[in-house]
Every structure is written in structure tokens, then in C-alpha cells.
Write an enzyme that holds these catalytic residues in place. Structure first.
Site, PDB file in Angstrom:
ATOM      1  CD  GLU A   1      -2.537   1.208   2.721  1.00  0.00           C
ATOM      2  OE1 GLU A   1      -3.581   1.855   2.804  1.00  0.00           O
ATOM      3  OE2 GLU A   1      -2.045   0.588   3.691  1.00  0.00           O
TER       4      GLU A   1
ATOM      5  CE  LYS B   1      -7.407   1.509   4.122  1.00  0.00           C
ATOM      6  NZ  LYS B   1      -6.050   1.876   4.593  1.00  0.00           N
TER       7      LYS B   1
ATOM      8  CB  CYS C   1      -4.395  -1.328   4.411  1.00  0.00           C
ATOM      9  SG  CYS C   1      -3.378  -1.425   5.921  1.00  0.00           S
TER      10      CYS C   1
END
Length: 283
Positions: free
Chosen positions: A43, A116, A154
Site C-alpha cells: 500500500e 478504500k 489494508c
């Protein structure tokens, strides 16, 4: 028989974007030489993990997908090598900022952007200062040989809903680029084993291979613990790296076998969606 070779990269990053891109490029080439078709960097590999502090000056580093140097570099590399590279980057979209991922196909084109969905906020991981929650919804992407790839970013990896949603959209493999390490507020808390267990759980409960790529190294006192890995559909570790080493891991997966195992377990046959309404209600 549908077989696919995947790779995860693990490395440390510094403040210079061009150096970071060069280091990722070197490992992508190594992964390609080992037969990888889909290659996952960590990431936000464009630089150090800046979310450890709240600094309004750092918003200047964000760029639209078509102008971001990390994305442009991976596009050129993917086209040259004929590989797929899920590329995490700090995205600017007008006045809005996202922790995003450009899915770059083997022709070098950006197939689309995923933003995200789950944004953490805590000591050393103050992402809510920088990023809006993603507005794209979960996505899956076409991969090599008519495969379908699911990618979370993540903090998404802790949520079973993320994995299950991508599976219901047809994902055959799950990828998670990550930046996670020590907890600055509690030296006794080591989440490395929890981090792995959460994703191994996704592999087992969805009968799907999982590929996770983390960073290593110490940045301004914050140490990232690596431990990148690839599991098969039963959660068995096929390849892994330790807490400090940089490098590439690869594994070749038989997706026809995976599909047979998934059908035999019956997890998707026995789902009871009519009972799950509570899952989409506020607490």
C-alpha cells in the site's frame, strides 16, 4: 485447467518517490522472471507512510489517477512485461482525497479505480485526516485467462464483509496491499499474527487463495512488520517473508481445483441471506 501465478512484493520505502518506484520496478521484474502474472506491491508505495501524523502540507502529494507518477510508472511497466499490477496511490479528485488503487492490466491500461472503503483512525494510523471513505463500492477485476480478481486495501482486510462481498461478485483470488506495523501507543501490542489470522480466515471461510503484501523497515520510529504471505484456498501458507527481509514471493494456483473445493465445502450453497439483515443495520 486454469493455473495462475501470483506474486507479492515486500520492501522498505523512503521519502523519494522515484527511488521507491525504481525499487518496486526491480522487484516486479524479478516476479515476472519467476512467472508471475499478477504482481502486488504494498500500500502507498509512493513514499513513507505519511498517515502517522496530521500534516496539511502532505495533501499536496496527492494526484489524479492519470497524473500520479506511481500509477504512470506501473502502467508503462505492466505494458512492457504483460503483467497485471494492482497499484495503490494517494488520489486527488477535485477537493476530495482518497486512499485508492488503480487496477492496471497487462496492456498497461487502468481498468478502473477502487477507493478504500474502511478508513482507520488511531495512533500512528490517522488516515481519516487524509482520506474520505471510498465511494466506489467493492470491485472485482478481469485477470489473466478469464480469471476474476478481488482487491481490498489494508484496513479493508480486517472485515469479513469485504472478502465475502468480493466473492459474491465472482472473485477467484483476493489481494490485499498493506502498510501495517507496530502500535505507537502500546509497545506490548504486536498485531502481526492477528493481521495474518484475519486474512487466513477469509481464505478458509470463502475457500479462496489470499495474497497480502506489506512493507518493512522503520520510518520515524514506526516499524512495519512485513510478514507478507500467499495462502491457498484452505488457508495453508504457500509462500511468506519474514519481518525484515525485502523480496518477492510467488505461488502457482490451480483455480479449477479451488472451485471444486469451494463447491464441496458448500459455504455458498448454505448461505441464508434472509437472516443477515442485521449486518446492514447501524449498531
Amino acid at each position: 485447467m486454469t493455473r495462475i501465478t501470483v506474486a507479492a512484493l515486500q520492501l522498505a520505502f523512503g521519502p523519494d518517490i522515484e527511488t521507491n518506484i525504481a525499487n518496486v520496478t526491480r522487484l516486479v521484474r524479478e516476479a515476472k522472471a519467476r512467472g508471475a502474472q499478477v504482481i502486488l506491491p504494498p500500500e502507498l508505495f509512493e513514499g513513507e507512510y505519511f498517515c502517522r501524523v496530521e500534516d496539511e502540507g502532505l495533501f499536496a502529494n496527492a494526484r489524479p489517477v492519470g497524473q500520479h507518477r506511481a500509477v504512470l510508472a506501473m502502467q508503462a511497466l505492466a505494458a512492457e512485461l504483460g503483467v497485471t499490477i494492482p497499484t495503490s496511490f494517494f488520489e486527488a479528485d477535485g477537493p476530495h482525497y482518497y486512499n485508492s488503487l488503480a487496477m492496471i492490466g497487462p496492456d498497461g491500461a487502468v481498468q478502473g479505480v477502487y477507493r478504500k472503503s474502511h478508513i482507520p483512525d488511531g495512533p500512528g494510523y490517522e488516515e481519516k485526516f487524509y482520506f474520505r471513505p471510498g465511494n466506489t463500492g467493492f470491485k472485482v477485476w478481469p485477470g489473466p485467462d478469464a480469471t476474476t480478481l478481488g482487491v481490498g486495501v489494508c484496513w479493508d482486510q480486517w472485515y469479513p464483509e469485504t472478502a465475502r462481498a468480493m466473492m459474491l461478485m465472482g472473485a477467484q483470488l483476493l489481494f490485499y496491499p498493506t502498510a501495517i506495523g507496530n502500535e505507537p501507543h502500546d509497545d506490548s501490542l504486536d498485531t502481526a499474527r492477528l493481521w495474518r489470522r484475519a486474512m487466513v480466515g477469509h481464505a478458509v471461510s470463502n475457500v479462496v487463495p489470499v495474497i497480502a503484501a506489506n512493507r518493512v523497515g522503520t520510518e520515524h520510529g514506526q516499524t512495519f512488520y512485513g510478514t507478507s504471505f500467499i495462502t491457498d484456498e484452505r488457508g495453508d501458507i504457500l509462500a511468506e517473508l519474514d519481518r525484515e527481509e525485502e523480496g518477492v514471493i510467488t505461488a502457482t494456483l490451480d483455480l479449477d481445483r479451488v472451485a471444486r473445493h469451494r463447491a464441496a465445502f458448500g459455504f455458498f450453497r448454505d448461505r441464508r441471506p434472509e437472516l443477515y439483515g442485521r449486518l446492514v443495520e447501524d449498531i
